[in-house]
Design a protein around this motif. Structure first.
Motif, PDB file in Angstrom:
ATOM      1  N   ILE A   1      -6.840   1.288  -7.076  1.00 19.42           N
ATOM      2  CA  ILE A   1      -6.020   2.318  -7.721  1.00 19.42           C
ATOM      3  C   ILE A   1      -6.730   3.663  -7.583  1.00 19.42           C
ATOM      4  O   ILE A   1      -7.903   3.795  -7.952  1.00 19.42           O
ATOM      5  CB  ILE A   1      -5.789   2.007  -9.214  1.00 19.42           C
ATOM      6  CG1 ILE A   1      -5.225   0.591  -9.376  1.00 19.42           C
ATOM      7  CG2 ILE A   1      -4.851   3.036  -9.815  1.00 19.42           C
ATOM      8  CD1 ILE A   1      -3.915   0.355  -8.677  1.00 19.42           C
TER       9      ILE A   1
ATOM     10  N   PHE B   1      -2.859  -4.886  -3.606  1.00 15.59           N
ATOM     11  CA  PHE B   1      -2.114  -3.716  -4.074  1.00 15.59           C
ATOM     12  C   PHE B   1      -3.032  -2.506  -4.009  1.00 15.59           C
ATOM     13  O   PHE B   1      -4.080  -2.464  -4.644  1.00 15.59           O
ATOM     14  CB  PHE B   1      -1.639  -3.957  -5.511  1.00 15.59           C
ATOM     15  CG  PHE B   1      -0.844  -2.827  -6.112  1.00 15.59           C
ATOM     16  CD1 PHE B   1       0.245  -2.286  -5.445  1.00 15.59           C
ATOM     17  CD2 PHE B   1      -1.173  -2.305  -7.355  1.00 15.59           C
ATOM     18  CE1 PHE B   1       0.987  -1.253  -5.998  1.00 15.59           C
ATOM     19  CE2 PHE B   1      -0.436  -1.280  -7.925  1.00 15.59           C
ATOM     20  CZ  PHE B   1       0.645  -0.751  -7.245  1.00 15.59           C
ATOM     21  N   HIS B   2      -2.626  -1.509  -3.185  1.00 14.34           N
ATOM     22  CA  HIS B   2      -3.391  -0.257  -3.057  1.00 14.34           C
ATOM     23  C   HIS B   2      -2.428   0.878  -3.359  1.00 14.34           C
ATOM     24  O   HIS B   2      -1.442   1.060  -2.650  1.00 14.34           O
ATOM     25  CB  HIS B   2      -3.963  -0.123  -1.643  1.00 14.34           C
ATOM     26  CG  HIS B   2      -4.949   0.995  -1.503  1.00 14.34           C
ATOM     27  ND1 HIS B   2      -5.703   1.190  -0.369  1.00 14.34           N
ATOM     28  CD2 HIS B   2      -5.306   1.990  -2.358  1.00 14.34           C
ATOM     29  CE1 HIS B   2      -6.474   2.263  -0.531  1.00 14.34           C
ATOM     30  NE2 HIS B   2      -6.239   2.755  -1.731  1.00 14.34           N
ATOM     31  N   PHE B   3      -2.725   1.621  -4.406  1.00 13.05           N
ATOM     32  CA  PHE B   3      -1.737   2.555  -4.911  1.00 13.05           C
ATOM     33  C   PHE B   3      -2.390   3.834  -5.414  1.00 13.05           C
ATOM     34  O   PHE B   3      -3.444   3.804  -6.036  1.00 13.05           O
ATOM     35  CB  PHE B   3      -0.949   1.891  -6.049  1.00 13.05           C
ATOM     36  CG  PHE B   3       0.225   2.682  -6.547  1.00 13.05           C
ATOM     37  CD1 PHE B   3       1.349   2.854  -5.756  1.00 13.05           C
ATOM     38  CD2 PHE B   3       0.216   3.252  -7.809  1.00 13.05           C
ATOM     39  CE1 PHE B   3       2.444   3.575  -6.210  1.00 13.05           C
ATOM     40  CE2 PHE B   3       1.298   3.966  -8.283  1.00 13.05           C
ATOM     41  CZ  PHE B   3       2.424   4.133  -7.471  1.00 13.05           C
ATOM     42  N   THR B   4      -1.742   4.962  -5.110  1.00 19.08           N
ATOM     43  CA  THR B   4      -2.176   6.250  -5.636  1.00 19.08           C
ATOM     44  C   THR B   4      -1.285   6.616  -6.809  1.00 19.08           C
ATOM     45  O   THR B   4      -0.073   6.778  -6.648  1.00 19.08           O
ATOM     46  CB  THR B   4      -2.107   7.348  -4.560  1.00 19.08           C
ATOM     47  OG1 THR B   4      -2.972   7.003  -3.474  1.00 19.08           O
ATOM     48  CG2 THR B   4      -2.542   8.690  -5.135  1.00 19.08           C
TER      49      THR B   4
ATOM     50  N   THR C   1       0.853  -1.193   0.000  1.00 15.32           N
ATOM     51  CA  THR C   1       0.000   0.000   0.000  1.00 15.32           C
ATOM     52  C   THR C   1       0.881   1.233   0.000  1.00 15.32           C
ATOM     53  O   THR C   1       1.712   1.401   0.895  1.00 15.32           O
ATOM     54  CB  THR C   1      -0.926   0.039   1.236  1.00 15.32           C
ATOM     55  OG1 THR C   1      -1.795  -1.099   1.210  1.00 15.32           O
ATOM     56  CG2 THR C   1      -1.764   1.312   1.250  1.00 15.32           C
ATOM     57  N   ILE C   2       0.708   2.081  -0.997  1.00 19.60           N
ATOM     58  CA  ILE C   2       1.386   3.380  -1.062  1.00 19.60           C
ATOM     59  C   ILE C   2       0.335   4.399  -1.495  1.00 19.60           C
ATOM     60  O   ILE C   2      -0.011   4.485  -2.674  1.00 19.60           O
ATOM     61  CB  ILE C   2       2.567   3.376  -2.039  1.00 19.60           C
ATOM     62  CG1 ILE C   2       3.585   2.297  -1.658  1.00 19.60           C
ATOM     63  CG2 ILE C   2       3.246   4.744  -2.059  1.00 19.60           C
ATOM     64  CD1 ILE C   2       4.764   2.201  -2.611  1.00 19.60           C
ATOM     65  N   ILE C   3      -0.199   5.153  -0.535  1.00 15.35           N
ATOM     66  CA  ILE C   3      -1.311   6.052  -0.832  1.00 15.35           C
ATOM     67  C   ILE C   3      -1.136   7.395  -0.124  1.00 15.35           C
ATOM     68  O   ILE C   3      -0.420   7.511   0.870  1.00 15.35           O
ATOM     69  CB  ILE C   3      -2.662   5.435  -0.408  1.00 15.35           C
ATOM     70  CG1 ILE C   3      -2.651   5.078   1.089  1.00 15.35           C
ATOM     71  CG2 ILE C   3      -2.989   4.212  -1.240  1.00 15.35           C
ATOM     72  CD1 ILE C   3      -3.990   4.612   1.611  1.00 15.35           C
TER      73      ILE C   3
ATOM     74  N   CYS D   1       4.316   8.483 -12.486  1.00 12.10           N
ATOM     75  CA  CYS D   1       4.016   7.166 -13.037  1.00 12.10           C
ATOM     76  C   CYS D   1       3.629   7.239 -14.502  1.00 12.10           C
ATOM     77  O   CYS D   1       3.506   6.207 -15.159  1.00 12.10           O
ATOM     78  CB  CYS D   1       2.885   6.522 -12.235  1.00 12.10           C
ATOM     79  SG  CYS D   1       3.239   6.340 -10.476  1.00 12.10           S
TER      80      CYS D   1
END
Length: 445
Positions: free
Chosen positions: A272, A247-250, A226-228, A255
């Motif tokens: 996402i 997978f939790h992503f901002t 997780t990167i949020i 990107c």
């Protein structure tokens, strides 16, 4: 006879059954208490007098100490700022030196910013490391300097750090037992990839808020990533995690401008968040193309609609996707975009939609769909609608959905189109009078 029964009752009442429990069980009970209360249990009996000294879990809560020891109206606030660190130091000093310390938790939430000075916490952590520390939790709105020994602790299995101004990883990082790393509102200096390389068995990485630079994430053991809500100081070139499950992503602008390679063949669920301006030159952003193996997918963020226009044409077929949630998409003017996305979801069973107000410049045109593209999800069973209010647009979208599924083999009823606050929770679906208007609309055709 009556006197014998009365004496027997008194005897049972005089027995201290709690103190007769084994130390391991009592330690488990005490581990849920703040350290202050655990120490105060020493007044119960001779056995309890030393029981706290072998306690393997110590929880120091600033708020609990402040609320119980200091009257906020008595003008002793700043004196207590010195007393809290002294309390922690004294408890550690008086512990049984031969006892391992499994968990050390320091929570200074709602405290003064300078309750802990830069180096105050170092001797506490060093003490814990010498006593085989396994779990470390720090929540302190302060600029602290962590000891270098923390980054080479062989017994450490879980670290949770929140609201620390910054972390400066040393040159040598070796955490052979670390499985969970949780960071919230923390600035990490340097490339975080180096830190991750020193955690060979890491399974859960959760980063929320703060700022960091991470050029790549490569791991065979990582299962949850997780990167949020944070700020990326540079592009992520590669995420290679062959056993990742969630997978939790901002998504950030970084990107999009660089090659962004994802390798997650075992992924089960993903969320996402599209959180970057739509004016960014979108050339390299193909994140959905890399999530073709996912089983549950949630797409949300301020720029979901703009980004899906670019992502959908590059999609691969989601062969395992059964649950899909899409937020912040205007279903009045972009219903065809939703239909196009669903063409890549042949095995979808549940669709969750969160309506967002249209961002079109010409509001009147956004409500004119010339032709509704049919859904091709033959396995679709449930559609969940969430609206802030049931306005004209709500009923219009219901009609769109009805038309979109007319060619499916299933029968669409009010049980299949709901207005719910809970996504991905189909077990709790139930009929309600709240949907009577929608029911009439569905039956009108």
């Amino acid at each position: 006879m009556a006197s014998e029964e009365s004496e027997s009752t008194r005897t049972r009442a005089d027995v201290d059954r709690l103190s007769s429990l084994p130390d391991t069980l009592l330690h488990h009970i005490m581990s849920f208490l703040p350290a202050r209360l655990a120490v105060r249990l020493c007044v119960l009996s001779k056995r309890w007098k030393i029981l706290w000294t072998t306690l393997p879990v110590l929880n120091f809560l600033y708020s609990e100490l402040w609320n119980n020891e200091v009257d906020p109206n008595a003008g002793r606030k700043y004196a207590f700022m010195d007393w809290f660190p002294e309390t922690v130091s004294n408890v550690l000093f008086l512990r049984d030196a031969a006892t391992h310390l499994h968990t050390l938790s320091i929570d200074c939430t709602d405290s003064e910013p300078d309750i802990l000075s830069g180096t105050t916490i170092r001797p506490w952590i060093r003490y814990a490391i010498k006593h085989n520390l396994q779990v470390l939790s720090i929540d302190a709105d302060s600029k602290l300097y962590l000891p270098s020994e923390l980054f080479t602790c062989p017994s450490l299995e879980k670290v949770a750090i929140s609201s620390i101004d910054s972390i400066d990883p040393p040159e040598i990082i070796n955490l052979p037992s670390l499985k969970q790393l949780l960071l919230k509102n923390v600035r990490i200096n340097g490339d975080m990839s180096k830190l991750l390389c020193g955690c060979p068995v890491l399974e859960d990485l959760h980063v929320k808020g703060g700022s960091l630079m991470v050029s790549n994430i490569t791991s065979r053991n990582l299962k949850h990533l997780t990167i949020i809500k944070g700020f990326l100081k540079g592009p992520i070139a590669l995420i290679d995690t062959c056993n990742l499950l969630s997978f939790h992503f901002t998504m950030h602008a970084f990107c999009l401008k660089k090659e962004f390679i994802l390798n997650m063949p075992s992924l089960c669920e993903a969320c996402i968040e599209f959180d970057y301006p739509y004016k960014v030159h979108y050339t390299k952003g193909t994140i959905l193309c890399s999530l073709f193996n996912v089983g549950r997918l949630e797409l949300k963020g301020r720029f979901t609609q703009d980004c899906l226009k670019m992502e959908v044409p590059k999609c691969r077929t989601f062969t395992k996707l059964t649950c899909l949630s899409v937020h912040d998409l205007c279903l009045n003017c972009q219903f065809d975009l939703l239909s196009s996305l669903l063409e890549y979801c042949p095995n979808l069973k549940m669709l969750s939609l969160l309506y967002s107000s249209c961002r079109c410049k010409k509001k009147d045109e956004c409500r004119k769909q010339v032709k509704i593209q049919r859904f091709k999800c033959e396995q679709l069973e449930t559609v969940v609608l969430k609206f802030s209010k049931k306005d004209k647009a709500f009923y219009q979208v219901v009609k769109y959905l009805q038309e979109a599924v007319t060619e499916l083999s299933i029968e669409l009823s009010i049980d299949k189109i709901l207005d719910s606050d809970d996504f991905f929770n189909s077990d709790e679906f139930s009929d309600s009078d709240e949907f009577s208007d929608s029911d009439e609309l569905l039956d009108s055709d």
